[in-house]
Design an enzyme around this catalytic site. Structure first.
Site, PDB file in Angstrom:
ATOM      1  N   ASP A  37       0.861  -1.190   0.174  1.00 53.77           N
ATOM      2  CA  ASP A  37       0.009  -0.085   0.180  1.00 53.77           C
ATOM      3  C   ASP A  37       0.885   1.350  -0.041  1.00 53.77           C
ATOM      4  OD1 ASP A  37      -2.599   1.214   0.353  1.00 53.77           O
ATOM      5  OD2 ASP A  37      -1.365   2.017   2.010  1.00 53.77           O
TER       6      ASP A  37
ATOM      7  N   TYR B 146       3.294   9.792   0.911  1.00 54.50           N
ATOM      8  CA  TYR B 146       4.083   9.190   1.570  1.00 54.50           C
ATOM      9  C   TYR B 146       5.795   9.284   1.380  1.00 54.50           C
ATOM     10  CZ  TYR B 146      -0.071   6.474   3.066  1.00 54.50           C
ATOM     11  OH  TYR B 146      -1.329   5.954   3.182  1.00 54.50           O
TER      12      TYR B 146
ATOM     13  N   LYS C 116      -2.241   6.381  -4.269  1.00 56.36           N
ATOM     14  CA  LYS C 116      -3.455   7.165  -4.126  1.00 56.36           C
ATOM     15  C   LYS C 116      -3.119   8.770  -4.624  1.00 56.36           C
ATOM     16  CE  LYS C 116      -3.861   4.707   0.253  1.00 56.36           C
ATOM     17  NZ  LYS C 116      -2.426   4.469   0.684  1.00 56.36           N
TER      18      LYS C 116
ATOM     19  N   HIS D 126      -7.247   9.792  -2.385  1.00 58.90           N
ATOM     20  CA  HIS D 126      -6.751   9.648  -0.946  1.00 58.90           C
ATOM     21  C   HIS D 126      -7.664  10.255   0.198  1.00 58.90           C
ATOM     22  CE1 HIS D 126      -2.657   9.256   1.172  1.00 58.90           C
ATOM     23  NE2 HIS D 126      -3.613   8.907   2.050  1.00 58.90           N
TER      24      HIS D 126
HETATM   25  P1  NAP Z   1      -0.555   0.630  11.941  1.00 57.46           P
HETATM   26  O1  NAP Z   1      -0.259  -0.306  10.780  1.00 57.46           O
HETATM   27  O2  NAP Z   1      -1.910   0.577  12.487  1.00 57.46           O
HETATM   28  O3  NAP Z   1       0.549   0.851  12.936  1.00 57.46           O
HETATM   29  C1  NAP Z   1       1.830   0.810  12.735  1.00 57.46           C
HETATM   30  C2  NAP Z   1       2.855   0.803  14.010  1.00 57.46           C
HETATM   31  O4  NAP Z   1       2.588  -0.578  14.756  1.00 57.46           O
HETATM   32  C3  NAP Z   1       4.131   1.270  13.552  1.00 57.46           C
HETATM   33  O5  NAP Z   1       4.556   1.827  14.714  1.00 57.46           O
HETATM   34  C4  NAP Z   1       4.761  -0.241  13.888  1.00 57.46           C
HETATM   35  O6  NAP Z   1       6.253  -0.142  14.179  1.00 57.46           O
HETATM   36  C5  NAP Z   1       4.224  -1.118  14.727  1.00 57.46           C
HETATM   37  N1  NAP Z   1       3.979  -2.396  14.496  1.00 57.46           N
HETATM   38  C6  NAP Z   1       3.737  -3.172  13.528  1.00 57.46           C
HETATM   39  N2  NAP Z   1       3.643  -4.498  13.477  1.00 57.46           N
HETATM   40  C7  NAP Z   1       3.608  -4.688  15.005  1.00 57.46           C
HETATM   41  C8  NAP Z   1       3.386  -5.856  15.684  1.00 57.46           C
HETATM   42  N3  NAP Z   1       3.391  -6.844  15.372  1.00 57.46           N
HETATM   43  N4  NAP Z   1       3.565  -5.472  17.037  1.00 57.46           N
HETATM   44  C9  NAP Z   1       3.797  -4.497  17.661  1.00 57.46           C
HETATM   45  N5  NAP Z   1       3.902  -3.267  16.909  1.00 57.46           N
HETATM   46  C10 NAP Z   1       3.814  -3.385  15.529  1.00 57.46           C
HETATM   47  O7  NAP Z   1      -0.381   1.915  11.291  1.00 57.46           O
HETATM   48  P2  NAP Z   1      -0.574   2.930  10.042  1.00 57.46           P
HETATM   49  O8  NAP Z   1       0.675   2.895   9.355  1.00 57.46           O
HETATM   50  O9  NAP Z   1      -1.335   4.143  10.321  1.00 57.46           O
HETATM   51  O10 NAP Z   1      -1.458   1.953   8.970  1.00 57.46           O
HETATM   52  C11 NAP Z   1      -1.060   1.027   8.178  1.00 57.46           C
HETATM   53  C12 NAP Z   1      -0.970   1.393   6.626  1.00 57.46           C
HETATM   54  O11 NAP Z   1      -2.357   1.890   6.404  1.00 57.46           O
HETATM   55  C13 NAP Z   1      -0.233   2.940   6.507  1.00 57.46           C
HETATM   56  O12 NAP Z   1       1.461   2.623   6.566  1.00 57.46           O
HETATM   57  C14 NAP Z   1      -0.749   3.128   5.192  1.00 57.46           C
HETATM   58  O13 NAP Z   1      -0.023   2.333   4.152  1.00 57.46           O
HETATM   59  C15 NAP Z   1      -2.338   2.799   5.400  1.00 57.46           C
HETATM   60  N6  NAP Z   1      -3.159   4.264   5.869  1.00 57.46           N
HETATM   61  C16 NAP Z   1      -3.716   4.638   4.829  1.00 57.46           C
HETATM   62  C17 NAP Z   1      -4.348   6.062   5.170  1.00 57.46           C
HETATM   63  C18 NAP Z   1      -5.204   6.456   4.178  1.00 57.46           C
HETATM   64  O14 NAP Z   1      -5.520   7.814   4.588  1.00 57.46           O
HETATM   65  N7  NAP Z   1      -5.715   5.902   3.268  1.00 57.46           N
HETATM   66  C19 NAP Z   1      -4.325   6.467   6.529  1.00 57.46           C
HETATM   67  C20 NAP Z   1      -3.588   5.782   7.286  1.00 57.46           C
HETATM   68  C21 NAP Z   1      -2.959   4.618   7.024  1.00 57.46           C
HETATM   69  P3  NAP Z   1       7.440  -0.932  13.254  1.00 57.46           P
HETATM   70  O15 NAP Z   1       7.528  -0.037  11.844  1.00 57.46           O
HETATM   71  O16 NAP Z   1       8.764  -0.550  14.035  1.00 57.46           O
HETATM   72  O17 NAP Z   1       7.433  -2.336  13.239  1.00 57.46           O
END
Ligand code: NAP
Length: 384
Positions: free
Chosen positions: A116, A121, A150, A183
């Site tokens: 994704d 980003y 996006k 987005h």
């Molecule tokens: P998330 O996936 O909910 O959380 C990421 C965090 O969790 C990072 O700090 C990561 O650290 C940690 N982590 C990952 N796996 C883990 C595990 N098994 N145990 C403990 N900690 C863990 O957050 P997000 O980045 O907000 O959401 C995921 C993805 O969704 C984004 O990267 C993006 O691609 C997409 N997104 C899209 C939108 C949109 O507007 N369309 C908005 C938000 C997010 P480490 O990297 O150190 O493992």
């Protein structure tokens, strides 16, 4: 030796005498001047074997490299347009430069195929380096990959949509995207209406499908009202709506409505996005991975909290895109297909009283519109 050679016996010159095979009958040459001899054969055989091995080496190296890449690990979800999306993908938001290339490489080796991305980003170039490497070397076939990007808020005008898509394609080193999304339903223009209109942007997205630059189109951060509006004029309906979903923001009403419309929901921030708090300050200091129920389920199932939350998202009916740059967590987050949460554990996680958006979009609110309140932005009242 030294006598005249007969017609059937080639001459063995005196300087070769020390090399004659001991015990050979006189007149039996150590080798023939006419060509290869028995004595020279072992060396030749080795050379031939070596030549064969050298010739086979690129194929062997390629096979060894390919063996580093696990087969696709994730089940596929069929979208309304007939394309198929791997149920678990790798998120790349906030994946720092210098880290995201190896995160994507690790993910592909672990069996991820869905990545994704988004232009905003600011790391698509680096993601593209990792993708380019596997594609150029034929390590993963393009048709196995599922790459999402996006279009950002400042590029909603029809001409800019296409340019933004081409930029993402170039950065990602691809000639098509599997899914391209709006987005946010936000353009930055102030006033009662969203300008350029979502209709203009959506129709430009449809043009990308017709041109073959993208396979599927969708939206992100849209609520029911805005999606219904797109459905009223879309020639190509949105295949996917990517929104925040996790036990602290279950998003049940939107998921149920999307299911009725055959719009697939991808859950972003499935772990509660702990690393985005500085970008989106939270009303309540909720940290999903530290929630007692989440920790208890992890303890009970012998999984880590990340795996529990990813499994919950799958059982909640969504695809899911956890972000990680840690090799161990990237690999662990994919180990969610050979076990399931019990009905009790799923129910416990699905009834947490605290509900709150983490990626709340509060920065897009403006008293002059088009979004003056959270309800106008999200098409539903804010959870209390
Ligand atoms: P998330 O996936 O909910 O959380 C990421 C965090 O969790 C990072 O700090 C990561 O650290 C940690 N982590 C990952 N796996 C883990 C595990 N098994 N145990 C403990 N900690 C863990 O957050 P997000 O980045 O907000 O959401 C995921 C993805 O969704 C984004 O990267 C993006 O691609 C997409 N997104 C899209 C939108 C949109 O507007 N369309 C908005 C938000 C997010 P480490 O990297 O150190 O493992």
């Amino acid at each position: 030796m030294g006598g005249p050679a007969s017609a059937s016996q080639p001459l063995v010159p005196p300087w070769l005498a020390p090399y004659a095979i001991p015990g050979s009958p006189p007149g039996v040459p150590a080798f023939s001047f006419a060509g290869a001899t028995a004595a020279a054969a072992p060396g030749d055989a080795a050379a031939t074997a070596e030549a064969r091995e050298l010739a086979a080496r690129p194929a062997a190296i390629r096979a060894a490299r390919q063996a580093l890449y696990a087969p696709p690990a994730s089940p596929l979800i069929t979208l309304r347009d007939g394309t198929r999306m791997p149920a678990v993908g790798l998120g790349t938001w906030k994946a720092a430069p210098g880290e995201v290339r190896s995160a994507v490489a690790t993910a592909l080796q672990a069996g991820y195929r869905h990545i994704d991305c988004a232009e905003v980003y600011q790391n698509e170039e680096e993601v593209g380096e990792a993708l380019g490497q596997v594609l150029e070397q034929g390590l993963v076939p393009r048709q196995e990959l599922y790459i999402v990007s996006k279009v950002w808020n400042t590029n909603h005008a029809a001409a800019r949509v296409r340019q933004a898509c081409l930029r993402s394609l170039k950065a990602l080193r691809l000639d098509y995207l599997d899914l391209y999304m709006i987005h946010w339903p936000v353009t930055g223009n102030i006033g009662p209406e969203v300008k350029p209109s979502i209709q203009e942007t959506w129709q430009a997205m449809e043009g990308l499908v017709r041109e073959g630059l993208v396979r599927s189109i969708g939206v992100s951060n849209f609520g029911v009202k805005k999606l219904a509006d797109i459905l009223s004029y879309a020639a190509i309906p949105p295949a996917v709506c990517q929104v925040e979903v996790h036990p602290y923001h279950r998003n049940d009403a939107l998921i149920a409505w999307c299911a009725q419309q055959r719009i697939h929901v991808t859950a972003f921030s499935p772990l509660g996005s702990p690393d985005s708090e500085s970008i989106f300050p939270r009303k309540k200091p909720l940290v999903l991975m530290q929630n007692e129920t989440v920790k208890a389920v992890a303890e009970r199932t012998g999984r880590d909290v990340g795996q529990v939350l990813i499994r919950w998202a799958l059982q909640h009916g969504t695809s899911v895109i956890p972000k990680s740059t840690s090799p161990a967590r990237i690999r662990g987050n994919l180990r969610v297909f050979d076990w399931e949460l019990s009905a009790e554990d799923y129910a416990a996680l699905s009834t947490l009283p605290d509900q709150q958006r983490m990626v709340n979009g509060a920065m897009w609110l403006n008293p002059k519109g088009p979004y003056r309140t959270m309800e106008e932005l999200w098409d539903e009242p804010e959870a209390e």
